[in-house]
Design a protein around this motif. Structure first.
Motif, short mmCIF file in Angstrom:
data_model
loop_
_atom_site.label_atom_id
_atom_site.label_comp_id
_atom_site.label_asym_id
_atom_site.label_seq_id
_atom_site.Cartn_x
_atom_site.Cartn_y
_atom_site.Cartn_z
N ALA A 32 -37.15 22.60 76.43
CA ALA A 32 -35.89 22.75 77.68
C ALA A 32 -35.56 21.03 78.28
CB ALA A 32 -35.85 23.57 78.60
N LEU A 33 -36.54 20.95 78.45
CA LEU A 33 -36.62 19.40 79.83
C LEU A 33 -36.77 18.17 78.19
CD1 LEU A 33 -37.52 17.39 81.63
CD2 LEU A 33 -39.73 17.72 81.55
N ARG A 34 -37.24 18.35 76.91
CA ARG A 34 -36.86 17.15 75.95
C ARG A 34 -35.20 16.86 76.24
NH1 ARG A 34 -39.07 14.45 71.30
NH2 ARG A 34 -37.40 14.14 69.91
N GLU A 53 -43.43 14.54 81.61
CA GLU A 53 -44.29 15.78 81.91
C GLU A 53 -44.47 15.21 83.62
OE1 GLU A 53 -46.81 13.35 79.91
OE2 GLU A 53 -45.24 14.13 79.69
N ASP A 54 -44.25 13.95 84.15
CA ASP A 54 -44.78 13.01 85.17
C ASP A 54 -43.35 13.51 85.96
OD1 ASP A 54 -47.09 12.45 84.56
OD2 ASP A 54 -46.10 11.42 83.04
N LEU A 55 -42.46 13.37 85.97
CA LEU A 55 -40.56 13.21 86.33
C LEU A 55 -40.83 14.41 87.71
CD1 LEU A 55 -38.19 13.09 83.64
CD2 LEU A 55 -38.54 11.18 85.49
N ASN A 56 -41.27 14.89 87.88
CA ASN A 56 -40.97 16.07 88.10
C ASN A 56 -42.22 15.27 89.59
OD1 ASN A 56 -42.52 18.26 90.64
ND2 ASN A 56 -40.74 19.25 89.48
N GLY A 103 -36.82 23.24 89.14
CA GLY A 103 -37.38 24.53 89.14
C GLY A 103 -38.61 25.48 88.95
N GLY A 104 -39.72 24.39 89.02
CA GLY A 104 -40.65 24.74 89.19
C GLY A 104 -41.20 24.30 87.15
N ALA A 105 -42.86 24.95 86.79
CA ALA A 105 -42.45 23.89 85.53
C ALA A 105 -42.53 24.57 84.18
CB ALA A 105 -44.12 24.80 85.01
N SER A 143 -27.04 16.53 86.36
CA SER A 143 -27.58 17.84 87.03
C SER A 143 -28.55 18.60 86.59
CB SER A 143 -26.02 18.26 87.68
OG SER A 143 -25.32 16.89 88.34
N ALA A 144 -28.12 19.35 85.51
CA ALA A 144 -28.96 19.79 84.15
C ALA A 144 -30.05 19.51 84.92
CB ALA A 144 -28.14 20.76 83.90
N LEU A 145 -30.33 18.46 83.67
CA LEU A 145 -32.31 18.54 83.91
C LEU A 145 -32.46 17.97 85.51
CD1 LEU A 145 -34.38 16.28 82.27
CD2 LEU A 145 -33.10 13.92 83.57
#
Length: 499
Positions: free
Chosen positions: A274-276, A369-372, A267-269, A259-261
């Protein structure tokens, strides 16, 4: 075993239709199934009676119900379980008769086999006080030690059945996925294991965990239980329930990490570092590629589906708006979860027939970077499937949006309705006959690619009449149907109508 025990068994899904509280303590001495119009000779005192209601017909229904229930009362039946499959429900005539003769009655859902109820009754009765001995003390101590050490369910099954010769035993999920099995058990087919406990062979024992939803319920299944005492099987099921409860904290932790992911992705860019870190916390590779799935309304349905698709290679959580989502470590470049997900989704949804389950899939994400973008498309696909067929479980892929009509299904209903009313205006007036005629002419004209002759032919009108009506449409809407943009606007407005 009492009537109350049977009604509280959530795995059976029985629906009480009439029963006074004082009757819940009635002892059940046995169980019998009958569809005789007069069952008096086939029922013994204290027995639970199962009936598919083949004897009942709407013609003279009250009299037939009176005869059947009065025979049950005379025979001393403990209660009646009436199947809903034959008539799509339990006739009111039968419920009224049961109330008059003080015979408790409950409905059996169409998907529940009578054999399942029979097995449940016999297991409970044979495993009661004074029944055969339960697990030997050494076996119980061994199981307690394994539980304390955090052993997996396969080790628990092997230890539980060691003193019984290790017969084939399986721990199955609600959808039929094999969660664990004894060492020498033959592997069950993925597509058929859901039906094995219901096919009249072997025995199945529910693993009862308070508060477990329809997708979390587990079952202990033995194809050939031989002479294993039912009370022993129930104790083993209780051990497995303890194991399931003990994993609650771990499941909550992984859910929170996923859920944090999801919060980062929506939440934008997101900061790359943090994403890693969020991906690593979920046990996912930090470089990709990935697949994304969204689902509603039950996240446990998605969790069960993902466990079938990518065991151990996925994270399942909730987005800030409550939508369930999963990020999967992608398979081979040519593989996509959409087709296999669509293949197993009916089996997943069948765990809870009362609520349609929907899923949406997006394109493959080559890197973090493509997940969003993949998630956004999967969410839109989910919305499209829910809007298009809200009462039918479905899997919708973002790649299926190959036309305007399909694309618009993902737009919220309120937005579609507002757009349609804004563009079409008075043409939508249901009580105006002339508006309905103009609307029909517009639909036909656009469907025939703006051809006056073809529209006139289909409507059985003179071409001049079509010209006149389209002119009126242009006056009312302020659009020029000789312009492609205006034609597209009107076509979209027609497709957006909420009927």
């Amino acid at each position: 075993m009492h009537i109350a025990h049977l009604l509280r068994d959530e795995s059976l899904g029985l629906r009480p239709l009439w029963c006074e509280d004082t009757m819940l303590g009635r002892e059940i001495s046995g169980v019998t199934a009958t569809d005789l119009a007069d069952p008096a000779r086939s029922v013994r005192p204290g027995e639970l009676v199962l009936s598919g209601l083949l004897w009942w017909t709407p013609d003279d229904g009250p009299a037939k119900a009176e005869r059947f229930v009065s025979a049950l009362r005379t025979a001393g039946a403990a209660a009646l379980l009436a199947g809903e499959k034959t008539h799509g429900g339990v006739p009111d005539d039968l419920v009224h008769a049961c109330r008059r003769y003080a015979v408790p009655v409950a409905a059996v859902p169409a998907h529940v086999m009578f054999r399942t109820i029979t097995d449940s009754v016999r297991l409970r009765r044979r495993g009661g006080p004074g029944g055969p001995p339960a697990l030997p003390e050494p076996a119980r101590e061994r199981l307690d030690r394994l539980l304390a050490e955090g052993a997996d369910p396969a080790a628990l099954l092997d230890a539980a059945f060691a003193h019984l010769g290790r017969p084939a035993a399986y721990l199955l999920t609600a959808s039929g996925r094999t969660l664990a099995a004894t060492t020498d058990a033959v592997r069950l087919p993925m597509d058929g294991s859901m039906d094995l406990p219901m096919d009249g062979t072997g025995v199945t024992v529910p693993v009862d965990v308070a508060g477990a939803g329809p997708y979390e319920r587990l079952r202990l299944y033995l194809p050939e239980p031989a002479d294993i005492p039912p009370r022993v099987l129930r104790e083993i099921a209780a051990v497995l329930a303890t194991w399931q409860r003990s994993g609650a904290d771990h499941r909550a932790t992984t859910y929170e990490a996923a859920s944090a992911l999801g919060a980062l992705l929506t939440g934008g860019a997101a900061d790359p570092f943090a994403l890693r870190a969020a991906l690593l916390a979920c046990g996912l590779p930090p470089q990709g590629p990935y697949e994304v799935i969204t689902a509603a309304p039950d996240r446990w349905a998605l969790a069960e589906a993902v466990a079938r698709l990518r065991p151990g290679g996925a994270a399942v959580g909730a987005l800030p708006d409550g939508t369930a989502f999963a990020v999967l470590a992608a398979g081979q470049p040519a593989e996509s979860p959409t087709e296999p997900l669509a293949a197993i989704w009916p089996r997943i949804a069948a765990c809870d027939p009362s609520r349609p389950q929907h899923a949406g899939t997006g394109p493959r994400a080559d890197g973090p970077e493509d997940l969003n973008g993949a998630l956004s498309q999967a969410r839109y696909a989910l919305a499209s499937g829910r809007n298009a067929a809200p009462d039918t479980s479905s899997v919708t892929d973002a790649a299926s949006f190959t036309g305007l009509a399909a694309l618009l299904t993902g737009v919220p209903e309120e937005v579609r309705a507002a757009y349609s009313h804004t563009v079409l205006g008075p043409l939508l007036a249901a009580d105006n006959a002339s508006s309905a005629v103009l609307l029909q002419t517009l639909e036909t004209f656009l469907a025939r690619d703006g051809s006056w002759a073809r529209a006139a032919e289909e409507l059985h009108l003179h071409v001049n009449t079509v010209h006149y009506r389209i002119g009126r449409v242009e006056q009312i809407t302020g659009r020029d149907l000789s312009r492609l943009d205006d034609r597209l606007d009107l076509r979209a407005a027609l497709l957006c109508r909420v009927r």
